[in-house]
Design a protein around this motif. Structure first.
Motif, PDB file in Angstrom:
ATOM      1  N   ASP A  88       0.849  -1.371  -0.018  1.00 36.98           N
ATOM      2  CA  ASP A  88       0.013   0.309  -0.044  1.00 36.98           C
ATOM      3  C   ASP A  88       0.712   1.374   0.029  1.00 36.98           C
ATOM      4  OD1 ASP A  88      -2.361  -1.637  -0.201  1.00 36.98           O
ATOM      5  OD2 ASP A  88      -2.329  -1.404   2.159  1.00 36.98           O
ATOM      6  N   ASN A  89       1.920   1.249   0.680  1.00 41.82           N
ATOM      7  CA  ASN A  89       2.783   2.423   0.764  1.00 41.82           C
ATOM      8  C   ASN A  89       3.787   2.737  -0.254  1.00 41.82           C
ATOM      9  OD1 ASN A  89       4.633   0.474   1.281  1.00 41.82           O
ATOM     10  ND2 ASN A  89       5.364   1.238   3.048  1.00 41.82           N
ATOM     11  N   GLY A  90       3.508   1.841  -1.316  1.00 42.62           N
ATOM     12  CA  GLY A  90       4.520   2.075  -2.547  1.00 42.62           C
ATOM     13  C   GLY A  90       5.930   1.470  -2.579  1.00 42.62           C
ATOM     14  N   VAL A  91       6.317   1.509  -1.339  1.00 44.58           N
ATOM     15  CA  VAL A  91       7.834   0.937  -1.054  1.00 44.58           C
ATOM     16  C   VAL A  91       7.964  -0.488  -0.849  1.00 44.58           C
ATOM     17  CG1 VAL A  91       9.643   1.250   0.566  1.00 44.58           C
ATOM     18  CG2 VAL A  91       8.307   3.221   0.171  1.00 44.58           C
ATOM     19  N   LYS A  92       8.944  -1.100  -1.434  1.00 41.53           N
ATOM     20  CA  LYS A  92       8.863  -2.492  -1.411  1.00 41.53           C
ATOM     21  C   LYS A  92       9.606  -2.785  -0.016  1.00 41.53           C
ATOM     22  CE  LYS A  92       9.288  -4.407  -6.007  1.00 41.53           C
ATOM     23  NZ  LYS A  92      10.016  -5.206  -6.924  1.00 41.53           N
ATOM     24  N   GLN A  93       9.011  -3.739   0.729  1.00 36.70           N
ATOM     25  CA  GLN A  93       9.414  -4.203   1.984  1.00 36.70           C
ATOM     26  C   GLN A  93      10.457  -5.357   1.512  1.00 36.70           C
ATOM     27  OE1 GLN A  93       6.024  -5.482   4.103  1.00 36.70           O
ATOM     28  NE2 GLN A  93       4.939  -3.306   4.026  1.00 36.70           N
ATOM     29  N   LEU A  94      11.506  -5.295   2.330  1.00 36.15           N
ATOM     30  CA  LEU A  94      12.581  -6.265   2.288  1.00 36.15           C
ATOM     31  C   LEU A  94      12.341  -7.356   3.230  1.00 36.15           C
ATOM     32  CD1 LEU A  94      15.716  -4.002   2.489  1.00 36.15           C
ATOM     33  CD2 LEU A  94      14.770  -4.974   0.470  1.00 36.15           C
ATOM     34  N   THR A  95      12.647  -8.755   2.720  1.00 35.69           N
ATOM     35  CA  THR A  95      12.249  -9.835   3.658  1.00 35.69           C
ATOM     36  C   THR A  95      13.505  -9.715   4.443  1.00 35.69           C
ATOM     37  OG1 THR A  95      13.662 -11.100   2.101  1.00 35.69           O
ATOM     38  CG2 THR A  95      11.198 -10.941   1.710  1.00 35.69           C
ATOM     39  N   GLU A  96      13.235 -10.731   5.745  1.00 31.68           N
ATOM     40  CA  GLU A  96      14.385 -10.742   6.712  1.00 31.68           C
ATOM     41  C   GLU A  96      15.852 -11.114   6.233  1.00 31.68           C
ATOM     42  OE1 GLU A  96      14.102  -9.913   9.829  1.00 31.68           O
ATOM     43  OE2 GLU A  96      12.055  -9.016   9.242  1.00 31.68           O
ATOM     44  N   ASP A  97      15.645 -11.922   5.218  1.00 32.44           N
ATOM     45  CA  ASP A  97      16.855 -12.390   4.427  1.00 32.44           C
ATOM     46  C   ASP A  97      17.535 -11.245   3.920  1.00 32.44           C
ATOM     47  OD1 ASP A  97      16.698 -15.040   5.531  1.00 32.44           O
ATOM     48  OD2 ASP A  97      15.708 -15.656   3.629  1.00 32.44           O
ATOM     49  N   LYS A 118      17.416  -8.007   4.380  1.00 33.83           N
ATOM     50  CA  LYS A 118      17.854  -6.991   5.297  1.00 33.83           C
ATOM     51  C   LYS A 118      19.132  -7.629   6.228  1.00 33.83           C
ATOM     52  CE  LYS A 118      13.246  -5.290   7.058  1.00 33.83           C
ATOM     53  NZ  LYS A 118      12.425  -5.183   7.928  1.00 33.83           N
ATOM     54  N   GLU A 119      19.373  -8.913   6.422  1.00 32.68           N
ATOM     55  CA  GLU A 119      20.332  -9.521   6.979  1.00 32.68           C
ATOM     56  C   GLU A 119      21.621  -9.268   5.872  1.00 32.68           C
ATOM     57  OE1 GLU A 119      21.998 -13.577   8.997  1.00 32.68           O
ATOM     58  OE2 GLU A 119      20.050 -13.537   8.039  1.00 32.68           O
ATOM     59  N   LEU A 120      21.220  -9.787   4.553  1.00 36.39           N
ATOM     60  CA  LEU A 120      22.218  -9.548   3.586  1.00 36.39           C
ATOM     61  C   LEU A 120      22.725  -8.140   3.396  1.00 36.39           C
ATOM     62  CD1 LEU A 120      23.809 -11.078   1.446  1.00 36.39           C
ATOM     63  CD2 LEU A 120      21.993 -10.552  -0.079  1.00 36.39           C
ATOM     64  N   GLU A 121      22.026  -7.285   3.436  1.00 34.67           N
ATOM     65  CA  GLU A 121      22.484  -5.973   3.425  1.00 34.67           C
ATOM     66  C   GLU A 121      23.255  -5.430   4.679  1.00 34.67           C
ATOM     67  OE1 GLU A 121      20.065  -1.825   3.945  1.00 34.67           O
ATOM     68  OE2 GLU A 121      19.330  -2.970   2.153  1.00 34.67           O
ATOM     69  N   ARG A 123      26.883  -7.323   4.209  1.00 32.63           N
ATOM     70  CA  ARG A 123      27.639  -6.439   3.144  1.00 32.63           C
ATOM     71  C   ARG A 123      28.292  -5.196   3.623  1.00 32.63           C
ATOM     72  NH1 ARG A 123      23.730  -7.320  -2.206  1.00 32.63           N
ATOM     73  NH2 ARG A 123      24.511  -9.419  -2.582  1.00 32.63           N
ATOM     74  N   LYS A 124      27.376  -4.495   4.458  1.00 33.84           N
ATOM     75  CA  LYS A 124      27.924  -3.456   5.411  1.00 33.84           C
ATOM     76  C   LYS A 124      29.134  -3.788   6.190  1.00 33.84           C
ATOM     77  CE  LYS A 124      26.654   0.595   7.925  1.00 33.84           C
ATOM     78  NZ  LYS A 124      27.828   0.614   8.565  1.00 33.84           N
ATOM     79  N   GLN A 125      28.771  -4.759   6.919  1.00 30.24           N
ATOM     80  CA  GLN A 125      29.836  -5.167   7.873  1.00 30.24           C
ATOM     81  C   GLN A 125      31.013  -5.593   7.098  1.00 30.24           C
ATOM     82  OE1 GLN A 125      27.756  -8.332  10.148  1.00 30.24           O
ATOM     83  NE2 GLN A 125      28.184  -6.942  11.991  1.00 30.24           N
ATOM     84  N   LEU A 126      30.962  -6.248   6.061  1.00 34.55           N
ATOM     85  CA  LEU A 126      32.153  -6.629   5.251  1.00 34.55           C
ATOM     86  C   LEU A 126      32.864  -5.441   4.847  1.00 34.55           C
ATOM     87  CD1 LEU A 126      33.799  -9.254   4.152  1.00 34.55           C
ATOM     88  CD2 LEU A 126      32.194  -8.958   2.020  1.00 34.55           C
ATOM     89  N   LYS A 127      32.238  -4.511   4.141  1.00 31.44           N
ATOM     90  CA  LYS A 127      32.797  -3.427   3.638  1.00 31.44           C
ATOM     91  C   LYS A 127      33.643  -2.622   4.826  1.00 31.44           C
ATOM     92  CE  LYS A 127      31.766   0.902   1.573  1.00 31.44           C
ATOM     93  NZ  LYS A 127      30.650   1.931   1.263  1.00 31.44           N
TER      94      LYS A 127
END
Length: 99
Positions: A55-64, A66-69, A72-76
């Motif tokens: 409804d809000n037009g923004v795709k919601q990220l699944t838990e997986d 979010k964890e992957l993102e 990736r930030k931690q790895l960087k």
């Protein structure tokens, strides 16, 4: 031109019609929408059927996702820290040789 807000049910029915009848462009003309919209909706339903057309037009990220993102930030960050430490070791080892 004002942007129309189409319901989730409308989008699902449009995709179903195009899948059954096969002529997406004709169906899009009948519904007064772009055929590109139907193709995009179809792709969205295939990729994330449970999250499609939120409804809000923004795709919601699944838990997986979010964890992957987060990972990736931690790895960087860790990679950057490692590179800094490598440079520091290199600098200090060069300064020890001169004495």
């Amino acid at each position: 031109m004002k942007r129309r807000k189409l319901s989730k049910e409308f989008k699902i029915k449009a995709v179903e019609l195009s899948n059954v009848q096969g002529n997406t462009k004709e169906i899009a003309m009948e519904l007064s929408i772009s055929s590109d919209l139907i193709y995009r909706w179809r792709r969205e339903l295939e990729l994330h059927p449970d999250l499609a057309f939120s409804d809000n037009g923004v795709k919601q990220l699944t838990e997986d996702q979010k964890e992957l993102e987060q990972l990736r930030k931690q790895l960087k960050d860790v990679t950057m820290e490692r590179d800094i430490l490598k440079k520091a070791v290199s600098i200090f080892s060069k300064s020890d040789r001169k004495y």
